[in-house]
Structures are given as C-alpha cells and as structure tokens.
Design a protein around this motif. Structure first.
Motif, PDB file in Angstrom:
ATOM      1  N   SER A   1      -0.796   9.414   5.926  1.00  0.00           N
ATOM      2  CA  SER A   1      -0.001   8.307   6.592  1.00  0.00           C
ATOM      3  C   SER A   1      -0.514   7.131   6.140  1.00  0.00           C
ATOM      4  O   SER A   1      -1.550   6.883   6.064  1.00  0.00           O
ATOM      5  N   TYR A   2       0.383   6.055   6.221  1.00  0.00           N
ATOM      6  CA  TYR A   2      -0.072   4.636   5.818  1.00  0.00           C
ATOM      7  C   TYR A   2       1.144   3.739   6.232  1.00  0.00           C
ATOM      8  O   TYR A   2       2.494   4.121   6.224  1.00  0.00           O
ATOM      9  N   LEU A   3       0.649   2.543   6.688  1.00  0.00           N
ATOM     10  CA  LEU A   3       1.813   1.378   7.155  1.00  0.00           C
ATOM     11  C   LEU A   3       1.392   0.220   6.329  1.00  0.00           C
ATOM     12  O   LEU A   3       0.207  -0.392   6.459  1.00  0.00           O
ATOM     13  N   GLY A   4       2.299  -0.308   5.809  1.00  0.00           N
ATOM     14  CA  GLY A   4       2.079  -1.858   5.296  1.00  0.00           C
ATOM     15  C   GLY A   4       2.197  -2.958   6.128  1.00  0.00           C
ATOM     16  O   GLY A   4       2.794  -2.964   7.224  1.00  0.00           O
ATOM     17  N   TRP A   5       1.122  -3.852   5.916  1.00  0.00           N
ATOM     18  CA  TRP A   5       1.285  -4.945   6.763  1.00  0.00           C
ATOM     19  C   TRP A   5       1.641  -6.282   5.890  1.00  0.00           C
ATOM     20  O   TRP A   5       0.946  -6.345   4.540  1.00  0.00           O
ATOM     21  N   THR A   6       2.267  -6.997   6.209  1.00  0.00           N
ATOM     22  CA  THR A   6       3.202  -6.774   7.491  1.00  0.00           C
ATOM     23  C   THR A   6       4.677  -7.372   7.325  1.00  0.00           C
ATOM     24  O   THR A   6       4.920  -8.216   6.427  1.00  0.00           O
TER      25      THR A   6
ATOM     26  N   ALA B   1       2.376 -10.595   3.283  1.00  0.00           N
ATOM     27  CA  ALA B   1       3.680 -10.453   3.918  1.00  0.00           C
ATOM     28  C   ALA B   1       4.582  -9.752   3.017  1.00  0.00           C
ATOM     29  O   ALA B   1       4.761  -9.929   1.717  1.00  0.00           O
ATOM     30  N   LEU B   2       5.195  -8.786   3.586  1.00  0.00           N
ATOM     31  CA  LEU B   2       6.094  -7.917   2.734  1.00  0.00           C
ATOM     32  C   LEU B   2       7.400  -8.491   2.502  1.00  0.00           C
ATOM     33  O   LEU B   2       8.192  -8.011   1.525  1.00  0.00           O
ATOM     34  N   ILE B   3       8.008  -9.448   3.373  1.00  0.00           N
ATOM     35  CA  ILE B   3       9.376  -9.755   3.178  1.00  0.00           C
ATOM     36  C   ILE B   3       9.339 -11.539   3.025  1.00  0.00           C
ATOM     37  O   ILE B   3       8.433 -12.068   3.666  1.00  0.00           O
TER      38      ILE B   3
ATOM     39  N   TYR C   1       4.740  -8.450  -3.511  1.00  0.00           N
ATOM     40  CA  TYR C   1       4.118  -7.305  -2.955  1.00  0.00           C
ATOM     41  C   TYR C   1       4.766  -6.293  -2.215  1.00  0.00           C
ATOM     42  O   TYR C   1       4.521  -5.145  -2.140  1.00  0.00           O
ATOM     43  N   GLY C   2       5.785  -6.844  -1.171  1.00  0.00           N
ATOM     44  CA  GLY C   2       6.633  -5.950  -0.419  1.00  0.00           C
ATOM     45  C   GLY C   2       7.317  -4.908  -1.456  1.00  0.00           C
ATOM     46  O   GLY C   2       7.771  -3.798  -1.079  1.00  0.00           O
TER      47      GLY C   2
END
Length: 388
Positions: free
Chosen positions: A342-347, A358-360, A370-371
């Motif tokens: 599992s993995y979660l992107g910051w942020t 920043a993803l957005i 990056y996002g």
C-alpha cells in the motif's frame, strides 16, 4: 512529511480543558508510469472495507487482500493552531469526489492533538467539539465515496530544541520527535472512542518519529520509540508507541493501527524487534519515503522492507519527491505494486511544487506534473485490478 523551511513556509501556561465526555457520540510492472485510461462515470461507491491483519496482508471481511492506495489531505494539523481554520482548502463533497475520481481508495488525514482536545491556546472556533465534528464529517464524507479514512497524529505538544527541531514552541505548532505523555494518550483515547464503532477507519499513531536525532544510540532510540518515558535528549515525558496503542485498545477499539519507525518513519530496520504488542492483532507497519531520505533505493527496500512485509502489512503512508516530477515515486510504486503493498501520495494540497510535493493545482483535482504520475498510476491499477 516534515515541514522544514527548505520545503515549506515555517509554520510557526497551557491548560487542558477536559476531553469532551461526549466525544464518542459527537455528531458528526513497468519501467515508467502506466498509461491511464480515462475513467468512465463512477458508479455509486461501495463502503470501504473493515480491515484486518492476516500475516503480511491487509484483508477485508471475505479474506480478500486489500491495498490502501490514495493520498494525504494535509491541513488539519496546522490550520487550527495557526488560527486560520480547520482544513486547508475545501473538504466538501465535490472536493472529496475529486480525490475519488483519481481512483484513490484511501485518504490520510493529519490531525493536531491540542485542537482535538480543546486546549486553551487554540481559537475556540477551531478546537474541541468544532474540530472533532469537522473531522468526523470529513471521515464520513471520505467513506461515502468508498474510501478509507486514515486518522493520524501529526503535530503534538512538547518543547524540543535539539537536533532537527522544527520549532522551539511547546505547543503543537510543528513536528516533534515523539508524542508526549501529557496529551497524546488522551488524544488517542478520545479518537478511539469516537470511531471504535466504525472499523473502516484506520488509526496512524504518530506521523514521523525521530528520537534517533536526539538519542546517542540506536538502541536508545528504538527503546524510546516503543516504551517512551524519559528519553535522552528529549525534554518532555514521551509516550511510546506501546502507550498509544494501549490507549486505543483500552477503549475496546479494534480498528487497524499503523506505527511508523525512526528517522521520520523512513527507518524500519528494527521495527519487528521493537513492535508494540497488540492484543487485537491488528497492527501494521507504516513507512515514509521521499527521494531525499536515507533508505531511498531498491537495495535498501529489498534488505529492510521486504522482511517486514513478509511478516506484517506494510503501508507507505507518505510517498513523494521534491523534483516537481514523478520519476522517483514511479520507482516506489513499482516496488510496492510488485509485492502487493500500500502507498499514499503526499499531498492533496495546492502548494507550489518548489516548496513541497503537491499533487494538485486546484481542488477540482487538476494534477501537477508530480501528481500526474500518481493519478495515472492509480487509474491504471483500477483498470488492471489492485490485488495480488
């Protein structure tokens, strides 16, 4: 994620009000990124699963493997203590739907213990019941879009001015090396009471421990991490991971719990040896990875992470890079995909990439360069299937 000046703008007499007695009832494999197919209209979301540890897997009620794949939603850790609100940017239904449109199935929500507990240094508009209700509503909104909410203690009380200090403030206005005995167990008692009836919610005990920056030896650091107490180099009484896990379980909560290791959760080398004892048997290892961390290559992952993932579920609670691109996180995601982790992107925040990952660029979900890497990857996984 750390908030040092080189990545983010520096986020710059305590009496505790009683923890609200009503807390528990408050209202509430490729070498590059995969090419993503444009998703069709999203069907009505199914509720996220109640998660359980089965060896090295996270499983749902049917025993099927489940991966936590998604994003972090920063803001709840700093806005309230700075007197600017509760969340950074919108968290209404449309804003959460935009996260789900990336085919994310998890949102990690950083929190501030003083805002939750309602200490008197926090603006009354952003503390206690107001803060708790906002967090409960956000968690419910995340679930309504079929995603798992991960609640984590990000900023905490305790003055630390030693190596790698984020600030000199006693209040929870920056990242501290360890949680504290004064407020952190009370925070988790209250959070667990609020959410123990909903096993779809995950608890992440403490964002990024770094007692290794304060202590003289690795043994001292890991002992501090697990057992707390009077840790060398840390001027307040520490609550260890065992203390926080005990606070959660004493409420009767059996929710999945995550515990990150040393070096800002990047060092899991002795996690198995020092892991706290969980009577519920529902504890997983959390890990954070950025391109500037020490354990930032496949050789380290093979030698350090693989043995842990064979024994307990491994969740990369934060992945990211400070390059304004996604070449590094592509490598991280491939390694984790190959092992079904599992993995979660910051942020999921609209910060400039030059000050942090920043993803957005807007809360409609328009990705940064990056996002784009994470968005396209999640959409491709949704097409290919997420279990392994």
């Amino acid at each position: 994620m750390r908030h040092p000046p080189r990545l983010f703008l520096l986020l710059s007499s305590l009496l505790v009000t009683a923890v609200l007695a009503t807390t528990s009832t408050a209202t509430a494999s490729t070498t590059g990124p995969p090419v993503a197919a444009e998703p069709g209209p999203r069907a009505a979301a199914e509720a996220p699963p109640e998660l359980h540890v089965d060896g090295g897997r996270l499983t749902d009620a049917t025993g099927a493997t489940h991966r936590l794949l998604g994003v972090n939603r920063s803001g709840g850790e700093f806005m309230c203590v700075q007197g600017r609100g509760i969340f950074d940017g919108p968290v209404d239904d449309a804003a959460i739907a935009a996260i789900a449109d990336w085919q994310a199935n998890t949102v990690r929500i950083p929190l501030n213990e003083q805002c939750w507990l309602g200490t008197d240094n926090i603006d009354p508009a952003y503390r206690g019941t107001n803060y708790i209700d906002a967090v409960r509503q956000l968690a419910a909104r995340v679930e309504s879009h079929g995603m798992t909410p991960v609640l984590e203690l990000h900023w905490s009380w305790g003055q630390y001015t030693g190596n790698s200090a984020g600030c000199s403030d006693t209040n929870a206005s920056c990242q501290k090396p360890m949680p504290n005995a004064r407020y952190s167990p009370a925070f988790w008692t209250s959070v667990a009471n609020a959410f123990k009836g909903d096993l779809r919610v995950v608890f992440d005990l403490f964002n990024e421990p770094y007692p290794d920056r304060a202590t003289a030896t690795t043994t001292q650091a890991w002992t501090c991490w697990r057992d707390g107490g009077n840790c060398p180099g840390i001027g307040y009484e520490v609550a260890g991971m065992q203390d926080l896990l005990d606070a959660v379980r004493a409420t009767g909560a059996r929710n999945l719990v995550l515990a990150g290791g040393l070096a800002y959760a990047n060092d899991l080398s002795q996690w198995l040896r020092y892991a706290p004892s969980d009577p519920a048997g529902n504890l997983a290892a959390a890990w954070h990875i950025y391109n500037f961390n020490a354990c930032a290559n496949e050789s380290c992952w093979d030698s350090t992470l693989a043995p842990i993932a064979a024994r307990v579920p491994l969740v990369a609670g934060e992945i990211g890079e400070n390059t304004c691109g996604h070449g590094f996180v592509d490598r991280v995601m491939k390694w984790f995909d190959d092992r079904g982790l599992s993995y979660l992107g910051w942020t999921w925040n609209t910060w400039d990439c030059s000050t942090g990952p920043a993803l957005i660029s807007d809360y409609n979900g328009t990705p940064t360069a990056y996002g784009t890497g994470l968005r396209d990857h999640l959409r491709a996984l949704d097409t290919e299937g997420r279990t392994s």
